[in-house]
Structure formats: structure tokens, C-alpha cells
Design an enzyme around this catalytic site. Structure first.
Site, PDB file in Angstrom:
ATOM      1  CE  LYS A  76      -3.920  -2.072   3.168  1.00  0.00           C
ATOM      2  NZ  LYS A  76      -5.266  -1.634   1.297  1.00  0.00           N
ATOM      3  NE  ARG A 110     -10.943 -10.087  -2.017  1.00  0.00           N
ATOM      4  CZ  ARG A 110     -11.403  -8.701  -2.362  1.00  0.00           C
ATOM      5  NH1 ARG A 110     -11.851  -9.169  -4.343  1.00  0.00           N
ATOM      6  NH2 ARG A 110     -11.010  -7.454  -2.744  1.00  0.00           N
TER       7      ARG A 110
HETATM    8  N1  BES Z   1      -8.059  -3.257   4.872  1.00  0.00           N
HETATM    9  C1  BES Z   1      -7.959  -3.850   3.189  1.00  0.00           C
HETATM   10  C2  BES Z   1      -9.678  -2.168   2.810  1.00  0.00           C
HETATM   11  C3  BES Z   1      -9.410  -1.024   3.337  1.00  0.00           C
HETATM   12  C4  BES Z   1      -8.701  -0.274   2.596  1.00  0.00           C
HETATM   13  C5  BES Z   1     -10.242  -0.950   5.044  1.00  0.00           C
HETATM   14  C6  BES Z   1      -8.826   0.747   3.477  1.00  0.00           C
HETATM   15  C7  BES Z   1     -10.523   0.138   5.310  1.00  0.00           C
HETATM   16  C8  BES Z   1      -9.419   1.298   4.280  1.00  0.00           C
HETATM   17  C9  BES Z   1      -8.104  -4.136   2.191  1.00  0.00           C
HETATM   18  O1  BES Z   1      -7.591  -5.632   2.381  1.00  0.00           O
HETATM   19  C10 BES Z   1      -7.584  -3.964   0.737  1.00  0.00           C
HETATM   20  O2  BES Z   1      -6.511  -3.950   0.590  1.00  0.00           O
HETATM   21  N2  BES Z   1      -8.733  -4.654  -0.029  1.00  0.00           N
HETATM   22  C11 BES Z   1      -8.184  -3.700  -1.254  1.00  0.00           C
HETATM   23  C12 BES Z   1      -8.750  -4.496  -1.923  1.00  0.00           C
HETATM   24  C13 BES Z   1      -8.576  -4.459  -3.999  1.00  0.00           C
HETATM   25  C14 BES Z   1      -6.865  -4.791  -4.041  1.00  0.00           C
HETATM   26  C15 BES Z   1      -9.312  -5.429  -4.133  1.00  0.00           C
HETATM   27  C16 BES Z   1      -8.560  -2.299  -1.411  1.00  0.00           C
HETATM   28  O3  BES Z   1      -9.873  -2.048  -0.673  1.00  0.00           O
HETATM   29  O4  BES Z   1      -8.122  -1.012  -2.381  1.00  0.00           O
HETATM   30 MG    MG Z   2      -5.731  -5.364   1.837  1.00  0.00          MG
END
Ligand code: BES
Ligand code: MG
Ligand code: ZN
Length: 506
Positions: free
Chosen positions: A281, A355
Site C-alpha cells: 500500500k 477475502r
Molecule cells: N483492508 C483493506 C480494505 C480497506 C482499505 C479498509 C481502506 C479500510 C480502509 C483490504 O485488505 C484491501 O486492501 N482491499 C483492497 C482490495 C483491492 C486490492 C481489490 C482495496 O480495497 O483497495
Molecule cells: Mg489489503
């Protein structure tokens, strides 16, 4: 200890605390107070109305503090605007309760007496919830000594809610129960707010283990080898990059022998820190990913409340706890994982880790417990924040009746949820050329493709998935609510405890 009671007006000495009077913006003549001559005498309120002190007050949440002289005694009054009384709903009562607490904390008034701007038992319950929830503080790392937690205002706070008649309020409202649920919310908030160097999968498991002190609760912690032996390669893969090995936390609450006592299974995502892994990230606000364990914390909070309340029901919580880190041992984009239920997943983004761990936990929960329902809670997608913002959680499921029930309960608890469709087109988006499915579905409808992914692991058990990415903690766009202090909200606990109480077996 906090002390909350419902008292008839004759039993209360209004000189002993901050005396709260709710003012309707359209009812400034205080008709309802005038009915109570005893109060009127003490308050001498007419004088204030005529002096124009009430100008502009009555607006929702606005308040002024008055100090009045009655002979030689001082009475402290809080005039609390309740807005248009006809528009009050449970969440507004909850917010008013919180405003009262926060104001008394600011002024250091440990005793509060609340007069009647409420009418139904539910109103009073909401006020009590707000009074308690707003006083949560996360202060255990503020002191320079680890063994010294500063006392909180909450521990020494006493509230009397007065009823003018001898109504049934006193009998109808289970104050202890409400306080118990709020303290379960505190427990979940404490866990979720804790930093990622303190709450790693092992520490979360240790905290869960302490729930075993409660009646009817049994806790099992599976370690990495046990998780591997069971074939839960989703959990194993996500946890591989971290020095802190994954744990699978299983909390069983057994308090029903009824023949239909099939359990309800609750699954909670507990990524104690989500860096994104190899698909790392951006660093901006990455610290907030300590909250990626919120789903698991919510589920633990629910179990704590059940244990305290002795609800006659069987519930199993399954919490996959992992840390998603980039390292030489991390899982990678391109990996293909065989999951607990045999399906294969092509990993295309290691940041779509939630997931993967939920899928194994859901499939395991169904295989092992044949539940009546399965509910899961997860900070699963940033897309949910784009779709619904940070004040409403998404809910998606395979059983519209179950989802509607949950949505309608959430209207009372103020934990807003909104249903998104699990329409079949979304399943096409996660088809893989090399495996059963892939773990991302492109930029569109991200919350729904994530749910479509999960649907591969729930067979036909009635299931509802809560995406709490926007609501698990206060963030950009979160509405200011007195009862949600900054940080973790404990979102979902109050709604689900209500749901479970209504689903008890006896
Ligand atoms: N934990 C994150 C989702 C999230 C992001 C929750 C910001 C709260 C605030 C999750 O694991 C994630 O990173 N999801 C990705 C999925 C994508 C790569 C398909 C996302 O939402 O960007
Ligand atoms: Mg994630
Ligand atoms: Zn995550």
C-alpha cells in the site's frame, strides 16, 4: 463504577447534580416542565424565559449551563436543545445522552440528573447507551508507566434519569444489560485501537482466551501447523510474510440445549496490520491499517456481551488472525492457493487478503458447525467507502430475509447498514483462467466482487457479509457523534447482540 438509575422525581435531590432539562426548539415555554410545580418552584424557570436566556437554545445538541440560586443553595442546570421533538429518533437520543456525558466530564460534574424529554423505554435505553459509549477513552499508552492506567471519568459517574409519574420505565429498562453491552463495545474498541506492535495475532488470541473466564464460553486457538494441517491455505498464505504466525481463534458460546440449537456462526477478519504485502500500500495513512482487525474485534465484543448476558443460544465465533507483511517469505501475485473447501484461488493482488482468510474461516465454520446462519464482519474493501461513505456499512448476503432483518435492527441501533446486490454478473468478474476464481475483480463494484468471492465459500447456508471498512473507526467524512469518540467505534456489536437476543432458542 458507573451508576445509572431511574428515579421518580420525588426521590431526587436536584441540588446534588447537574440537572439536565431538554428543550424542544418549538416548545420554548417549557409546558411540560410547568406541569411539575415542584420542579418549577425549584427552578424558577419563568425568570429565565423572560430574561431571554433561552434565545436560540433548543437547537439540537446546543446547551447552556446555568447556575441558579435557590435560597442559599446553588442549582446547576444544563439546558439541552433537543431540536424538533417530533423528529427525535433513537440515534438522536443516543447522541443527546453522549452530549450530556461529555459536558459533565468537561465540567467535572460526577452526578447528573436528567429530566424528561424522553417518553418511551427505548428512548431511555438509547440515552443510556449514549451516556456510556461517549465516555470511552483509549488512554493506556498515555502514561509513562505501563502499570499506571489513569482513572477515567466513567468509573466514577452517577446518573439519575427521572420519571415524573410512577411509570413502568423503572421495571422495563434493564440498565445492567445496556451497560454490559456498552462495556463489550469498550473491549472491542480497546483491542482495535491497540497498535499493531502490541496486538499481533498471538496477542489477539491471548485476549480471546480470557473470555473463557465467562460461563458457557470455550476458546480454542489453532496455531500455524494446525491451520496448515486442516488445509486452510488462504490463512497460511496471507500470514506467510510475517514473523508473527497466524492464529485461528475459535470461541464457542453454548447456552442452549434446545433441539433447534444449531449455532449461529460469526466470522471476523482480523488482519492485525495490513501493509498490502508484496502489492504494498502507499505509506499515506497506512497506520490506519491497524484497524484492519476490527471485524475480529467486533466478533469478540459480541461474544463477551453474550457471556455477560447469559442469552440462551449457541454461537460460535471464528476469527482468522494474521499480519499481512511483505518479505522474502510472503505470498505473491501469481500464486495459486488451494483453499479449505478445495477451490483454488489465483492471487493477483496480495492486498486483497481479507477475502482469503475469511473464505477459509467461512468454509470451516460451515463444515464443522452446520450453522443456522453465518455472518461475517470485515474491513474488506476501500470500494465500500467510495460506494457508501464512512457512516454506513455495506451488507451483502444470499438471504434477503436475513439481510432485511439486520437492516431493520440497525435502524434502532444507529449502526447504519445498506444492502448491496449480490447479482450474478459480478461472479463473472472473478473467473480465473488458471484456477476456480481470482482474488480481485477489476476496478468496478469492488465491494460486490469481494462478496461474490466469499459466496464461493458459504454454500447455501443463509449468510450475510458486513463490509465495515468505512464505519469501524472514525475517519475522513465520519459524522461527529458524541457516542463515537475518535478511533475504533466497535461498529456492529449492538446490532448483532440485539439480533441474537431475538433469535434465542427458548
Ligand atoms: N483492508 C483493506 C480494505 C480497506 C482499505 C479498509 C481502506 C479500510 C480502509 C483490504 O485488505 C484491501 O486492501 N482491499 C483492497 C482490495 C483491492 C486490492 C481489490 C482495496 O480495497 O483497495
Ligand atoms: Mg489489503
Ligand atoms: Zn485488509
Amino acid at each position: 463504577m458507573v451508576k445509572i438509575s431511574i428515579e421518580s422525581v420525588d426521590n431526587v435531590n436536584i441540588f446534588e447534580g447537574l440537572f439536565v432539562i431538554g428543550l424542544d426548539e418549538s416548545n420554548k415555554d417549557l409546558n411540560y416542565l410547568k406541569k411539575n410545580t415542584k420542579l418549577m418552584d425549584a427552578l424558577n424557570t419563568h425568570k429565565f424565559i423572560h430574561e431571554g436566556h433561552l434565545e436560540n437554545i433548543g437547537k439540537f445538541g446546543k446547551n447552556i449551563i446555568l447556575y441558579m440560586n435557590d435560597d442559599d443553595k446553588i442549582i446547576k442546570i444544563m439546558l439541552l436543545g433537543i431540536g424538533d421533538g417530533k423528529k427525535l429518533n433513537e440515534d438522536k437520543f443516543r447522541q443527546l445522552g453522549g452530549i450530556i456525558s461529555l459536558k459533565s466530564k468537561e465540567l467535572n460534574f460526577h452526578n447528573v440528573i436528567i429530566s424528561n424529554f424522553y417518553s418511551s423505554p427505548t428512548n431511555v435505553e438509547s440515552i443510556i447507551e449514549g451516556l456510556v459509549l461517549s465516555l470511552y477513552e483509549f488512554n493506556k499508552f498515555k502514561e509513562d508507566r505501563a502499570d499506571k492506567s489513569p482513572p477515567t471519568f466513567y468509573e466514577n459517574y452517577s446518573v439519575s434519569i427521572i420519571t415524573t409519574d410512577d411509570s413502568n420505565l423503572k421495571n422495563e429498562i434493564e440498565i445492567g444489560k445496556i451497560v454490559n453491552i456498552c462495556e463489550a463495545v469498550f473491549y472491542a474498541r480497546d483491542l482495535a485501537n491497540s497498535p499493531p506492535n502490541v496486538i499481533d495475532p498471538n496477542a489477539l488470541a491471548n485476549s480471546a482466551k480470557t473470555l473463557e473466564k465467562m460461563k458457557n464460553i470455550h476458546v480454542d486457538i489453532l496455531n500455524q501447523n494446525q491451520i496448515k494441517d486442516l488445509g486452510m491455505n488462504g490463512i497460511i498464505s496471507v500470514g506467510k510474510g510475517s514473523e508473527n504466525e497466524p492464529k485461528l481463534i475459535i470461541v464457542e458460546y453454548n447456552n442452549s440445549t434446545a433441539s433447534k440449537g444449531k449455532p449461529i456462526v460469526l466470522v471476523g477478519k482480523a488482519v492485525t496490520f495490513d501493509t498490502g504485502g508484496i502489492s504494498i500500500k502507499p505509506s499515506d495513512r497506512m497506520d490506519e491499517m491497524k484497524f484492519d482487525k476490527s471485524g475480529g474485534c467486533t466478533v469478540l465484543g459480541i461474544m463477551k456481551a453474550l457471556g455477560n448476558l447469559d442469552v440462551p443460544i449457541n454461537v460460535v465465533a471464528i476469527i482468522p488472525a494474521v499480519e499481512n507483511m511483505p518479505s522474502g517469505s510472503s505470498y505473491r501475485p501469481g500464486d495459486i492457493i488451494r483453499m479449505y473447501n478445495g477451490k483454488t484461488v489465483e492471487v493477483l493482488n496480495t492486498d486483497a487478503e481479507g477475502r482469503l482468510i475469511l473464505a477459509d474461516a467461512l468454509a470451516y465454520g460451515i463444515a464443522k458447525y452446520s450453522p443456522k446462519y453465518i455472518l461475517d464482519f470485515a474491513t474488506l474493501t476501500g470500494a465500500c467507502i467510495i460506494a457508501l461513505g464512512t457512516n454506513i456499512a455495506g451488507i451483502i448476503g444470499n438471504d434477503d430475509k436475513l439481510v432485511s432483518k439486520l437492516v431493520s435492527l440497525s435502524r434502532i441501533t444507529g449502526e447504519k447498514i445498506w444492502q448491496l446486490p449480490l447479482s450474478e454478473e459480478f461472479s463473472d468478474l472473478i473467473k480465473s483462467n488458471v484456477a476456480t476464481i481470482k482474488n480481485i475483480g477489476g476496478r468496478t463494484g469492488g465491494t460486490i466482487t469481494a462478496a461474490a468471492f466469499l459466496s464461493h465459500f458459504v454454500s447455501d447456508v443463509p449468510w450475510a457479509h458486513f463490509d465495515i471498512a468505512g464505519t469501524a473507526w472514525t475517519q475522513d467524512g465520519t459524522a461527529d457523534k458524541s457516542y463515537n469518540p475518535k478511533g475504533s467505534t466497535g461498529f456492529g456489536i449492538r446490532t448483532i447482540v440485539k439480533f441474537l437476543e431475538e433469535n434465542q432458542d427458548q
